[in-house]
Write an enzyme that holds these catalytic residues in place. Structure first.
Site, mmCIF file in Angstrom:
data_model
loop_
_atom_site.group_PDB
_atom_site.id
_atom_site.type_symbol
_atom_site.label_atom_id
_atom_site.label_comp_id
_atom_site.label_asym_id
_atom_site.label_seq_id
_atom_site.Cartn_x
_atom_site.Cartn_y
_atom_site.Cartn_z
ATOM 1 N N ASP A 4 2.024 -3.648 11.049
ATOM 2 C CA ASP A 4 1.225 -2.444 10.794
ATOM 3 C C ASP A 4 2.161 -1.282 10.454
ATOM 4 O O ASP A 4 2.325 -0.349 11.234
ATOM 5 C CB ASP A 4 0.386 -2.133 12.043
ATOM 6 C CG ASP A 4 -0.598 -1.008 11.809
ATOM 7 O OD1 ASP A 4 -0.887 -0.696 10.636
ATOM 8 O OD2 ASP A 4 -1.088 -0.430 12.799
ATOM 9 N N LYS A 15 1.871 0.575 7.664
ATOM 10 C CA LYS A 15 1.086 1.625 6.982
ATOM 11 C C LYS A 15 1.856 2.286 5.836
ATOM 12 O O LYS A 15 2.071 3.500 5.831
ATOM 13 C CB LYS A 15 0.648 2.701 7.976
ATOM 14 C CG LYS A 15 -0.249 2.202 9.098
ATOM 15 C CD LYS A 15 -0.765 3.376 9.909
ATOM 16 C CE LYS A 15 -1.669 2.964 11.044
ATOM 17 N NZ LYS A 15 -1.000 2.267 12.130
ATOM 18 N N ASP A 32 2.994 5.455 -0.312
ATOM 19 C CA ASP A 32 3.973 6.005 -1.251
ATOM 20 C C ASP A 32 3.492 5.662 -2.660
ATOM 21 O O ASP A 32 2.392 5.133 -2.831
ATOM 22 C CB ASP A 32 5.358 5.387 -0.956
ATOM 23 C CG ASP A 32 6.499 6.355 -1.265
ATOM 24 O OD1 ASP A 32 6.457 6.979 -2.355
ATOM 25 O OD2 ASP A 32 7.422 6.480 -0.454
HETATM 26 O O1 C5P Z 1 -2.339 1.779 22.661
HETATM 27 P P1 C5P Z 1 -3.530 1.674 21.726
HETATM 28 O O2 C5P Z 1 -4.531 0.632 22.165
HETATM 29 O O3 C5P Z 1 -4.143 3.012 21.418
HETATM 30 O O4 C5P Z 1 -2.897 1.113 20.374
HETATM 31 C C1 C5P Z 1 -3.645 1.042 19.184
HETATM 32 C C2 C5P Z 1 -2.721 0.606 18.083
HETATM 33 O O5 C5P Z 1 -3.442 0.554 16.866
HETATM 34 C C3 C5P Z 1 -1.542 1.565 17.869
HETATM 35 O O6 C5P Z 1 -0.399 0.752 17.667
HETATM 36 C C4 C5P Z 1 -1.913 2.345 16.615
HETATM 37 O O7 C5P Z 1 -0.779 2.636 15.817
HETATM 38 C C5 C5P Z 1 -2.825 1.357 15.875
HETATM 39 N N1 C5P Z 1 -3.806 1.973 14.983
HETATM 40 C C6 C5P Z 1 -4.751 2.899 15.397
HETATM 41 N N2 C5P Z 1 -5.653 3.433 14.501
HETATM 42 C C7 C5P Z 1 -5.628 3.051 13.207
HETATM 43 C C8 C5P Z 1 -4.675 2.110 12.773
HETATM 44 C C9 C5P Z 1 -3.792 1.574 13.691
HETATM 45 O O8 C5P Z 1 -4.804 3.225 16.590
HETATM 46 N N3 C5P Z 1 -6.549 3.512 12.359
#
Ligand code: C5P
Length: 224
Positions: free
Chosen positions: A60, A62, A65
């Site tokens: 992930d 993301k 660019d």
């Molecule tokens: O710790 P938590 O459960 O909040 O982690 C959620 C994960 O999902 C994190 O690594 C965050 O970067 C990722 N994420 C997110 N929202 C998005 C895309 C990815 O929380 N839209």
């Protein structure tokens, strides 16, 4: 066979902690997310550490660019064991198309990030001058037009996405078991999100910050 429904986000900069978590978690029960914290700290070594333990990988990163930069960045991962890879849908149709071609060339599925689950209505209005549903819908349309394999979206957009974009994989972060006070604003329980059509759930801190991460993971799986 691996159960890949739950993707555990290991958001740590420390190799020791990563190894501790990988030793505790069962690769038959989850996939691992390598995101910017882990990747920017440990680099490509993190792929070997995770793949050597038998886990599938959600990278992930993301990307956001210009098309050429994104495409060549993705192609540079040829030979790495990446199952799913993310780009920001707001990078536009040309970038998404190049990203899809590059990801498929390295045998990874390409997933578009719609709106971060840490953003609520007010945040979205300030960035996009529109309401969450309209912005999300527009981003899903772009993902579909670019033939992406799936989208990352909040559980609250699932119902709409299931009806209008049934062929896109839906990957859902912001999963909480109890009420929370952290940075995630649009949250839901694992079972509710799966019932609404999520294919994968990304769960970080509720698992990684618990005393017994694999036991916590098993507990979540039992609720499904
Ligand atoms: O710790 P938590 O459960 O909040 O982690 C959620 C994960 O999902 C994190 O690594 C965050 O970067 C990722 N994420 C997110 N929202 C998005 C895309 C990815 O929380 N839209």
């Amino acid at each position: 066979m691996n159960n890949n429904k739950i993707i555990v986000a290991i958001d740590t900069p420390e190799e020791e902690r990563l190894i501790e978590l990988l030793n505790d978690l069962n690769p038959d029960l989850c996939m691992i997310k390598i995101g910017s914290i882990l990747f920017n700290s440990l680099g490509r070594r993190s792929f070997d550490l995770v793949a050597d333990k038998g886990f599938n990988i959600f990278f992930d990163i993301k990307f956001h660019d210009i098309p050429n930069t994104v495409a060549h960045s993705i192609l540079s991962f040829k030979g790495y064991p990446i199952n799913l890879l993310t780009v920001h849908i707001s990078g536009g149709i040309n970038m998404l198309t190049r990203a899809r071609e590059a990801a498929h060339a390295i045998n990874a599925k390409i997933i578009g990030v719609s709106l971060l689950t840490s953003l609520d209505q007010k945040d979205v209005e300030r960035v996009f001058f529109n309401d969450i549903q309209k912005v999300a819908d527009n981003l899903f349309n772009l993902a579909k037009e670019a033939n992406l394999d799936g989208v990352v979206c909040s559980a609250y957009e699932l119902k709409h996405a299931m009806t209008n974009f049934p062929n896109l994989l839906k990957i859902v972060p912001g999963i909480r078991l109890t009420s929370n006070n952290d940075d995630q604003k649009r949250v839901m329980s694992a079972v509710e999100a799966l019932n609404l059509g999520a294919n994968h759930l990304v769960i970080g801190r509720p698992i990684t910050e618990s005393k017994y991460p694999n036991t916590e993971l098993e507990k979540i799986l039992e609720t499904l």
